[in-house]
Design a protein around this motif. Structure first.
Motif, PDB file in Angstrom:
ATOM      1  N   LYS A 171      10.448  11.662 -12.125  1.00  0.00           N
ATOM      2  CA  LYS A 171      11.477  11.857 -10.971  1.00  0.00           C
ATOM      3  C   LYS A 171      10.565  11.780  -9.616  1.00  0.00           C
ATOM      4  N   LEU A 172      11.262  10.907  -8.832  1.00  0.00           N
ATOM      5  CA  LEU A 172      10.233  10.534  -7.715  1.00  0.00           C
ATOM      6  C   LEU A 172      11.063  11.299  -6.384  1.00  0.00           C
ATOM      7  N   GLY A 173      10.375  12.461  -6.182  1.00  0.00           N
ATOM      8  CA  GLY A 173      10.738  13.334  -5.081  1.00  0.00           C
ATOM      9  C   GLY A 173       9.856  12.733  -3.840  1.00  0.00           C
ATOM     10  N   PRO A 174       9.871  13.582  -2.720  1.00  0.00           N
ATOM     11  CA  PRO A 174       9.218  12.951  -1.601  1.00  0.00           C
ATOM     12  C   PRO A 174       7.906  12.611  -1.764  1.00  0.00           C
ATOM     13  N   GLU A 175       6.978  13.704  -2.456  1.00  0.00           N
ATOM     14  CA  GLU A 175       5.714  13.691  -2.627  1.00  0.00           C
ATOM     15  C   GLU A 175       5.262  12.384  -3.734  1.00  0.00           C
ATOM     16  N   ARG A 176       5.963  12.317  -4.610  1.00  0.00           N
ATOM     17  CA  ARG A 176       5.550  11.450  -5.609  1.00  0.00           C
ATOM     18  C   ARG A 176       6.136   9.980  -5.237  1.00  0.00           C
ATOM     19  N   PHE A 177       6.901  10.122  -4.349  1.00  0.00           N
ATOM     20  CA  PHE A 177       7.389   8.631  -3.800  1.00  0.00           C
ATOM     21  C   PHE A 177       6.384   8.244  -2.873  1.00  0.00           C
ATOM     22  N   TYR A 178       5.759   9.266  -2.266  1.00  0.00           N
ATOM     23  CA  TYR A 178       4.572   8.919  -1.105  1.00  0.00           C
ATOM     24  C   TYR A 178       3.682   8.080  -1.704  1.00  0.00           C
ATOM     25  N   TYR A 179       3.199   8.792  -2.851  1.00  0.00           N
ATOM     26  CA  TYR A 179       1.913   8.371  -3.557  1.00  0.00           C
ATOM     27  C   TYR A 179       2.346   7.000  -4.192  1.00  0.00           C
ATOM     28  N   LEU A 180       3.512   6.748  -4.671  1.00  0.00           N
ATOM     29  CA  LEU A 180       3.755   5.408  -4.950  1.00  0.00           C
ATOM     30  C   LEU A 180       3.562   4.234  -3.919  1.00  0.00           C
ATOM     31  N   VAL A 181       4.102   4.691  -2.750  1.00  0.00           N
ATOM     32  CA  VAL A 181       4.043   3.767  -1.511  1.00  0.00           C
ATOM     33  C   VAL A 181       2.750   3.553  -1.108  1.00  0.00           C
ATOM     34  N   LEU A 182       1.883   4.497  -1.393  1.00  0.00           N
ATOM     35  CA  LEU A 182       0.453   4.395  -1.063  1.00  0.00           C
ATOM     36  C   LEU A 182      -0.284   3.735  -1.876  1.00  0.00           C
ATOM     37  N   VAL A 183       0.048   3.661  -3.298  1.00  0.00           N
ATOM     38  CA  VAL A 183      -0.616   2.857  -3.987  1.00  0.00           C
ATOM     39  C   VAL A 183      -0.399   1.374  -3.902  1.00  0.00           C
ATOM     40  N   LEU A 184       0.952   1.144  -3.384  1.00  0.00           N
ATOM     41  CA  LEU A 184       1.458  -0.308  -2.962  1.00  0.00           C
ATOM     42  C   LEU A 184       0.800  -0.795  -1.793  1.00  0.00           C
ATOM     43  N   PHE A 185       0.848   0.141  -0.933  1.00  0.00           N
ATOM     44  CA  PHE A 185      -0.015   0.073   0.432  1.00  0.00           C
ATOM     45  C   PHE A 185      -1.470  -0.491   0.249  1.00  0.00           C
ATOM     46  N   ALA A 186      -2.133   0.342  -0.662  1.00  0.00           N
ATOM     47  CA  ALA A 186      -3.649   0.111  -0.974  1.00  0.00           C
ATOM     48  C   ALA A 186      -3.459  -1.423  -1.683  1.00  0.00           C
ATOM     49  N   VAL A 187      -2.533  -1.786  -2.464  1.00  0.00           N
ATOM     50  CA  VAL A 187      -2.565  -3.259  -3.028  1.00  0.00           C
ATOM     51  C   VAL A 187      -2.516  -4.129  -2.222  1.00  0.00           C
ATOM     52  N   VAL A 188      -1.458  -3.962  -0.965  1.00  0.00           N
ATOM     53  CA  VAL A 188      -1.391  -4.843  -0.002  1.00  0.00           C
ATOM     54  C   VAL A 188      -2.595  -4.941   0.671  1.00  0.00           C
ATOM     55  N   MET A 189      -3.173  -4.012   1.032  1.00  0.00           N
ATOM     56  CA  MET A 189      -4.423  -4.083   2.086  1.00  0.00           C
ATOM     57  C   MET A 189      -5.499  -4.722   1.033  1.00  0.00           C
ATOM     58  N   LEU A 190      -5.836  -4.581  -0.001  1.00  0.00           N
ATOM     59  CA  LEU A 190      -6.802  -5.110  -0.586  1.00  0.00           C
ATOM     60  C   LEU A 190      -6.461  -6.577  -0.901  1.00  0.00           C
ATOM     61  N   ALA A 191      -5.249  -7.126  -1.276  1.00  0.00           N
ATOM     62  CA  ALA A 191      -5.019  -8.578  -1.366  1.00  0.00           C
ATOM     63  C   ALA A 191      -4.882  -9.132   0.300  1.00  0.00           C
ATOM     64  N   VAL A 192      -4.540  -8.464   1.287  1.00  0.00           N
ATOM     65  CA  VAL A 192      -5.053  -8.869   2.489  1.00  0.00           C
ATOM     66  C   VAL A 192      -6.282  -9.117   2.988  1.00  0.00           C
ATOM     67  N   TRP A 193      -7.334  -8.260   2.429  1.00  0.00           N
ATOM     68  CA  TRP A 193      -8.691  -8.105   2.573  1.00  0.00           C
ATOM     69  C   TRP A 193      -9.517  -9.375   1.987  1.00  0.00           C
ATOM     70  N   GLN A 194      -8.723  -9.623   0.723  1.00  0.00           N
ATOM     71  CA  GLN A 194      -9.514 -10.689  -0.119  1.00  0.00           C
ATOM     72  C   GLN A 194      -9.007 -12.056   0.559  1.00  0.00           C
ATOM     73  N   ILE A 195      -7.796 -12.143   1.070  1.00  0.00           N
ATOM     74  CA  ILE A 195      -7.272 -13.436   1.672  1.00  0.00           C
ATOM     75  C   ILE A 195      -8.265 -13.938   2.917  1.00  0.00           C
ATOM     76  N   LEU A 196      -8.332 -12.544   3.819  1.00  0.00           N
ATOM     77  CA  LEU A 196      -9.152 -12.889   4.868  1.00  0.00           C
ATOM     78  C   LEU A 196     -10.682 -12.965   4.869  1.00  0.00           C
ATOM     79  N   ARG A 197     -10.993 -12.547   3.646  1.00  0.00           N
ATOM     80  CA  ARG A 197     -12.682 -13.217   3.333  1.00  0.00           C
ATOM     81  C   ARG A 197     -12.763 -14.491   2.808  1.00  0.00           C
ATOM     82  N   SER A 198     -11.528 -14.884   2.401  1.00  0.00           N
ATOM     83  CA  SER A 198     -11.713 -16.125   1.414  1.00  0.00           C
ATOM     84  C   SER A 198     -11.753 -17.646   2.538  1.00  0.00           C
TER      85      SER A 198
END
Length: 328
Positions: A171-198
Motif C-alpha cells: 500500500k502506497l501511503g505518503p512515504e512510500r509514494f514519495y519514494y516511488l516518485v523519487l525513483v522515477l525522478f532519478a530515472v528521469v534525471m539519469l535519462a536527461v543527463w545521458q541525453i545531454l552528454r550524447s
C-alpha cells in the motif's frame, strides 16, 4: 557526400549536466531522507512529493526551453493528458499502478509526437503561440467531453492502488509514494543527463545557438526540434500521471496555460540552462505557493513578484547566480 559534425563546440556550449559530484551526492542524500527531516521543519511528505513531480515536469520543459531555446506555453496539456490517462486507466482498464503510469505517460507523449510536426517549423513568438493554441485545444476537449472526462468538474473515482512486487502488495501511503516518485525522478534525471552528454544533446544546444550553421552542415534542424519536443512531452506526461496519483483527481486546470506558465516560471527561477535548475525552481515555487496560499488569497501576486525579482536580479536563474558567485 556525407558531412560530419564537430560536436565539441556544442559540448562547450552545453552546461555541465551533472554538476559537482559532491554537490549532487549531497542533493540525493537530502532527498533520500526527506520523510524523516521534513516534518521536523513543519513540512509534510506530500509537499516534497509535489515538488519532485513539478521538478520532473520542469526538467522535461527545460530540455526544450533551456537547451533548445523553444518557449512553450502549452506543455501543461501533456501534463494534464498524463493525469487523465492514468485516471481513465485505473477506472476503465485495470487497477494496476504501473499500467496506469504507463498509460498516462504514453497518452501525453504520443500527443506530443503528433503535435510536434505542426510546431517544429515555427520560431520565436510563433512557436510559443502555436503551443498555447494546441494546449487550449486539449483543455477545451477535456471540458467538453463530459461523459469521459467529467467536464469542468474533473475526473474522480480513482485512487492509488497497491503496488504488486514479487507477489507482495504494498500500500502506497505518503512515504512510500514519495519514494516511488523519487525513483522515477532519478530515472528521469539519469535519462536527461545521458541525453545531454550524447551527440544528440549537443545538437539540441547547437539548435539554440546557431540554427543557420546546422542547416548549412546538412542537419535536419526541424527533425531535431521534433525529437526534443517529443521527449519533453513524455517526461511532462509522466509528471502529470504521478500528480493524478498524488491527488486522486484530474482537472481541466491541469491542461491550462496558467500551469504551463508556472512551469516556465520554475525553469527561469531555478536556471534554464542548468541541469539542477528546474529542481531548485520547483522546490522554491512549491514551498512558496504552499506557504503564501495559507496566509493570503492573493498568493499568485507574490509568486509573480518573486518571478519579476528573479528575472531582474538573477537573469541566469538562482543556480546560475550561485555558480557565478562561486567562480568569482
Amino acid at each position: 557526400m556525407s558531412v560530419s559534425i564537430d560536436t565539441k563546440p556544442a559540448a562547450r556550449l552545453a552546461p555541465a549536466s551533472g554538476g559537482q559530484p559532491l554537490a549532487a551526492a549531497l542533493i540525493w542524500l537530502v532527498l533520500l531522507f526527506v520523510p524523516f527531516w521534513l516534518p521536523m521543519l513543519g513540512g509534510y511528505t506530500d509537499l516534497a512529493t509535489r515538488a519532485l513531480i513539478y521538478a520532473i515536469a520542469a526538467t522535461g520543459l527545460n530540455l526544450l526551453l533551456g537547451y533548445t531555446g523553444g518557449l512553450s506555453f502549452g506543455h501543461a496539456a501533456y501534463f494534464g493528458l498524463g493525469a487523465y490517462g492514468t485516471g481513465l486507466c485505473l477506472i476503465h482498464v485495470a487497477p494496476s499502478l504501473p499500467l496506469a503510469i504507463l498509460a498516462g505517460t504514453v497518452l501525453g507523449g504520443v500527443a506530443g509526437i503528433l503535435v510536434g510536426p505542426m510546431v517544429m517549423k515555427r520560431k520565436g513568438i510563433y512557436f510559443a503561440m502555436i503551443t498555447i493554441a494546441f494546449g487550449q485545444m486539449f483543455y477545451f476537449l477535456a471540458v467538453r467531453w463530459n461523459a469521459l472526462t467529467g467536464g469542468e468538474d474533473g475526473l474522480t473515482g480513482f485512487s492509488r492502488v497497491p503496488l504488486h512486487i514479487g507477489g507482495e502488495a504494498f500500500k502506497l501511503g505518503p512515504e512510500r509514494f514519495y519514494y516511488l516518485v523519487l525513483v522515477l525522478f532519478a530515472v528521469v534525471m539519469l535519462a536527461v543527463w545521458q541525453i545531454l552528454r550524447s551527440p544528440m544533446g549537443h545538437s539540441f544546444v547547437a539548435v539554440r545557438e546557431n540554427t543557420t550553421r546546422l542547416r548549412f552542415l546538412g542537419v535536419a534542424v526541424d527533425r531535431q526540434i521534433w525529437v526534443v519536443f517529443a521527449i519533453s512531452t513524455f517526461i511532462v506526461a509522466l509528471a502529470g500521471s504521478l500528480n493524478a496519483l498524488l491527488t486522486g483527481f484530474a482537472s481541466p486546470d491541469n491542461l491550462g496555460w496558467q500551469l504551463s506558465g508556472s512551469f516556465v516560471v520554475i525553469c527561469v527561477l531555478g536556471g534554464m540552462r542548468s541541469f539542477w535548475g528546474p529542481f531548485l525552481g520547483a522546490v522554491i515555487f512549491i514551498v512558496a505557493q504552499d506557504y503564501l496560499s495559507s496566509v493570503t488569497q492573493n498568493w499568485m501576486s507574490f509568486i509573480g513578484l518573486i518571478f519579476v525579482l528573479a528575472v531582474l536580479f538573477f537573469p541566469q536563474g538562482l543556480l546560475g547566480f550561485i555558480k557565478g558567485r562561486a567562480r568569482s
